[in-house]
Write an enzyme that holds these catalytic residues in place. Structure first.
Site, short mmCIF file in Angstrom:
data_model
loop_
_atom_site.label_atom_id
_atom_site.label_comp_id
_atom_site.label_asym_id
_atom_site.label_seq_id
_atom_site.Cartn_x
_atom_site.Cartn_y
_atom_site.Cartn_z
N GLU A 258 33.12 -28.89 92.44
CA GLU A 258 33.44 -27.52 92.83
C GLU A 258 32.34 -26.55 92.40
OE1 GLU A 258 35.82 -26.19 94.76
OE2 GLU A 258 34.78 -24.29 94.41
N THR A 302 35.23 -24.44 100.36
CA THR A 302 35.55 -25.84 100.07
C THR A 302 35.97 -26.58 101.34
OG1 THR A 302 36.28 -25.45 97.81
CG2 THR A 302 37.20 -27.36 98.89
N HIS A 419 35.41 -23.24 89.08
CA HIS A 419 35.63 -22.31 90.19
C HIS A 419 35.62 -20.89 89.63
CE1 HIS A 419 37.50 -20.22 93.53
NE2 HIS A 419 37.45 -21.33 94.27
N ASP A 479 29.93 -28.47 96.53
CA ASP A 479 30.44 -27.99 97.82
C ASP A 479 29.77 -26.71 98.30
OD1 ASP A 479 31.79 -26.42 95.90
OD2 ASP A 479 33.70 -26.43 96.99
N HIS A 480 29.44 -25.80 97.38
CA HIS A 480 28.82 -24.53 97.75
C HIS A 480 28.40 -23.82 96.48
CE1 HIS A 480 32.63 -22.78 96.51
NE2 HIS A 480 33.23 -23.64 97.31
C1 GP9 Z 1 41.35 -25.04 95.97
C2 GP9 Z 1 39.90 -25.29 96.00
C3 GP9 Z 1 39.09 -24.01 96.07
O1 GP9 Z 1 42.21 -26.04 96.32
O2 GP9 Z 1 39.52 -26.33 96.77
O3 GP9 Z 1 38.58 -23.67 97.31
P1 GP9 Z 1 37.39 -22.60 97.49
O4 GP9 Z 1 37.90 -21.28 96.98
O5 GP9 Z 1 36.23 -23.07 96.66
O6 GP9 Z 1 37.06 -22.61 98.91
MN MN Z 2 34.92 -24.74 96.59
#
Ligand code: GP9
Ligand code: MN
Length: 716
Positions: A258, A302, A419, A479-480
């Site tokens: 993440e 995500t 996150h 992911d980003h």
């Molecule tokens: C929550 C997680 C966060 O289930 O995958 O998503 P994001 O805010 O990073 O798109």
């Molecule tokens: Mn994410």
């Protein structure tokens, strides 16, 4: 008392009573029957007020009718419909943990079939509460406590009432957007719309979106695929023979890191390595590590990353494809391809609720066999942060499910602790000293990244001690970005750049994320190829020995000699091995030299100007093609040969434990799970974690294994 009687015997008074009753029973349902993840007092307040506005608007319709009797009948009908919608949602939620959408209502027979005989089992003893209002109203009417008001209503009063409803709705929407910015823009989760705006708004919003989608789709015809297929033919990059099939038959474990950016790799803060474990993996001779790999997500963050990795197509220019189209689009995605071609069992492990990003619906359409969301993990008061279970807890508890999966498996672990806002409780920090930049998000980012690194080390140690490692290819990717462009100037000094010298080019460099493929015996190294998330699927399928020629995938194998090194961002910016091309605020290209970061004046360089225009066309065409395939749902017209379309109706994620046990029982001696291969002995005691909640051991998950065993014994 008489005054009340007097008020209720007026049309407006009667309507207020109905609004009050509807409001009360909706609140009861919110708290008793739905789990909406309400956390702070403001969210409770929003939840409590959200049924009122739409009830006022809807019931006010009856006030426009002059003839009193008709008006009373209409208000009654609206009330009954609203009550049916509420109770329908309650039943539906008990079975599917989701809300009634336009499509589910339109295909109501399908739903009731889906519910099957279980529909009556869904009724619970407290449900009589949802009928009490009808009894109250009937008594009040029959005893003539409430009388029908025969006088017509003044139009102005009707209009004022509707406006009051609209005003209340705007107020509701404003505080909702303050608490959860981009609530409707990004539509993270259907449950969020209900939580913030109520069931009516959810249904209205969903209906508008569905009608819009259907409109676009209805224009599509099968021959639209012809252009796509001929494009793909030219786009195809054939596999690199020295890597093709190297992971054939191996388990594939994908770890979604993440918000993890590449700059963290090999980075040091206050003399400490931020991610020592990932650094060792990055430099391992059995890891193919990419250092020019970029995330390519849009607003779906995500979910866009997941979408690209699973389907080989981009997310949408706005919003999240998972939320907007994922419930009913046709996919030819990794879990289905791997399952059908090489017999993989597929599973996702994620410590957030299953409806977030609409995952519970999307995964079914992608052909995932199992989805272990937060409901499959032991939760205590402090086991979760804003977006779900802490990584150490999620990963360690996953072992009890992972060991039950039939091999080979394709298992995806979506971490979440790193996150935004990156808040890590003190007890989860092993003494790592955060930097002191004056920006708490920037400082904390290093703490949660460090925590994630520790969690991964524990997970890898388990994979090794349980033997899973020897038989698996492990893929890790960020992911980003975690730190946004507005935070980057505060980060700059830590990267040795003066905040005043920070440029758009620097921002674009921050979009690099890790991509590593690790497998015992894999010829690794640091690979400088330019690529992004769109390229992962063909890369992995080729490693798994699956020919990708006939699949609709817009990226190309990163290991192929024919791989196209143009990294495409969702906003049409792009990066080639030599240049970074970004649009300025007027949409004109700004071109930077990758080596030095210096900006090039295109007017002084007509040859490059022409090249940039050519690349830009390539980028625009590819994104447009992806959007056409997705928006028109074109894959429903095309089934690759040897591929069976996924039927989501065969899939449910409600009883995963029973499913695991049943499969194990049915296969008997042929069961290939780690558990079975270990002579029906759990490997979970090999999992060591220093998660403070567990006092160093995971005895709780051993007990889970025994539950699996018990179910097994009793089913014999
Ligand atoms: C929550 C997680 C966060 O289930 O995958 O998503 P994001 O805010 O990073 O798109
Ligand atoms: Mn994410």
């Amino acid at each position: 008392m008489n005054k009340l009687k007097y008020i209720l015997s007026k049309r407006l008074g009667f309507m207020s009573l109905l609004i009050f009753l509807l409001w009360i029973k909706t609140i009861i349902a919110y708290y008793l029957d739905f789990s909406l993840g309400v956390s702070d007092p403001l969210q409770h307040l929003i939840l409590i007020i959200n049924p009122i506005a739409t009830a006022v608007i809807l019931l006010s319709i009856a006030l426009y009718i002059n003839r009193s009797k008709v008006s009373y009948i209409v208000i009654g009908v609206i009330y009954i419909l609203e009550s049916i919608l509420l109770y329908g949602n309650i039943l539906y939620y008990r079975e599917f943990s989701d809300f009634l959408s336009f499509n589910t209502i339109a295909g109501a027979t399908k739903v009731s079939k889906g519910l099957g005989s279980s529909a009556t089992n869904l009724i619970q003893s407290h449900d009589f509460i949802y009928d009490l209002d009808f009894i109250i109203i009937a008594i009040l009417l029959l005893t003539h406590y409430i009388k029908i008001d025969p006088r017509p209503m003044r139009k102005l009063t009707a209009i004022a009432t509707t406006f009051l409803g609209i005003f209340l709705f705007s107020f509701n929407l404003t505080i909702a957007e303050c608490n959860r910015p981009q609530l409707l823009g990004r539509t993270f989760d259907r449950a969020y719309i209900v939580k913030y705006l109520g069931l009516n708004t959810f249904l209205a919003y969903d209906s508008i979106k569905t009608v819009q989608n259907n409109q676009v789709r209805s224009e599509a015809v099968g021959t639209d695929m012809d252009d796509v297929l001929s494009y793909l033919n030219q786009n195809y990059a054939k596999p690199n023979p020295s890597y093709y099939g190297k992971a054939k038959g191996k388990n594939i474990i994908v770890i979604h890191l993440e918000s993890f950016q590449q700059f963290l790799i090999n980075d040091k803060v206050n003399g400490q390595e931020v991610t020592p474990f990932l650094n060792s993996l990055y430099n391992d001779k059995n890891t193919m590590s990419f250092d020019n790999f970029y995330h390519e997500v849009g607003q779906g963050k995500t979910s866009d990353a997941e979408n690209m990795l699973e389907t080989g197509l981009f997310g949408l220019p706005e919003g999240s494809l998972f939320s907007k189209l994922g419930s009913d689009n046709t996919f030819q995605a990794a879990p289905a391809i791997l399952g059908q071609k090489e017999g993989y069992t597929s599973a996702v492990f994620h410590g957030n609720i299953g409806s977030f990003w609409n995952r519970d619906n999307v995964y079914k359409n992608m052909g995932y066999n199992y989805f272990f969301d937060s409901s499959y993990f032991n939760k205590t008061a402090d086991s979760s942060l804003e977006y779900g279970m802490k990584d150490k807890l999620m990963l360690s508890e996953s072992a009890k499910y992972l060991e039950q999966l039939q091999q080979p498996f394709y298992a995806k672990f979506i971490t979440v602790t790193n996150h935004y806002p990156f808040e890590l409780p003190d007890e989860d920090n092993d003494g790592f000293q955060a930097p002191d930049t004056g920006n708490s998000a920037v400082n904390n980012y290093f703490l949660t990244a460090h925590y994630l690194d520790n969690a991964l080390k524990e997970f890898f140690d388990y994979l090794k001690s349980s033997g899973i490692y020897d038989n698996s290819m492990i893929v890790l990717y960020g992911d980003h970005y975690g730190l946004s462009n507005s935070q980057n100037p505060d980060l700059a000094p830590l990267l040795g750049v003066d905040a005043n010298d920070w440029t758009d080019f620097n921002n674009s460099q921050m979009q690099k994320v890790p991509f590593m493929v690790h497998m015992k015996g894999l010829k690794g190294g640091i690979n400088h190829t330019y690529g992004g998330e769109i390229d992962v699927l063909p890369t992995l399928l080729h490693l798994a020995g699956i020919n990708t020629k006939q699949y609709v995938e817009l990226g190309t194998d990163l290991l192929s000699k024919e791989h196209k090194q143009i990294v495409i961002f969702r906003n049409k910016n792009f990066i080639t091995p030599n240049y970074t091309v970004l649009k300025d605020s007027d949409g004109n290209p700004e071109v930077f030299k990758n080596k030095t970061g210096e900006q090039i004046d295109l007017d002084q360089n007509p040859v490059l100007k022409q090249k940039v225009a050519k690349w830009q066309k390539y980028v625009n065409d590819k994104l447009k093609l992806s959007d056409t395939i997705n928006n028109k749902n074109l894959l429903r017209f095309y089934t690759p040969s040897g591929f069976t379309p996924v039927d989501p109706k065969n899939q449910s994620y409600q009883n995963e434990i029973q499913k695991l046990v049943q499969t194990r029982d049915q296969l008997g001696l042929k069961s290939t799970s780690v558990y079975s291969q270990n002579n029906d002995k759990s490997t979970t005691d090999l999992y060591n974690t220093d998660a403070p909640e567990l006092n160093g051991d995971r005895t709780d998950i051993d007990s889970w294994s025994s539950i699996l065993k018990d179910t097994n014994d009793s089913s014999k």
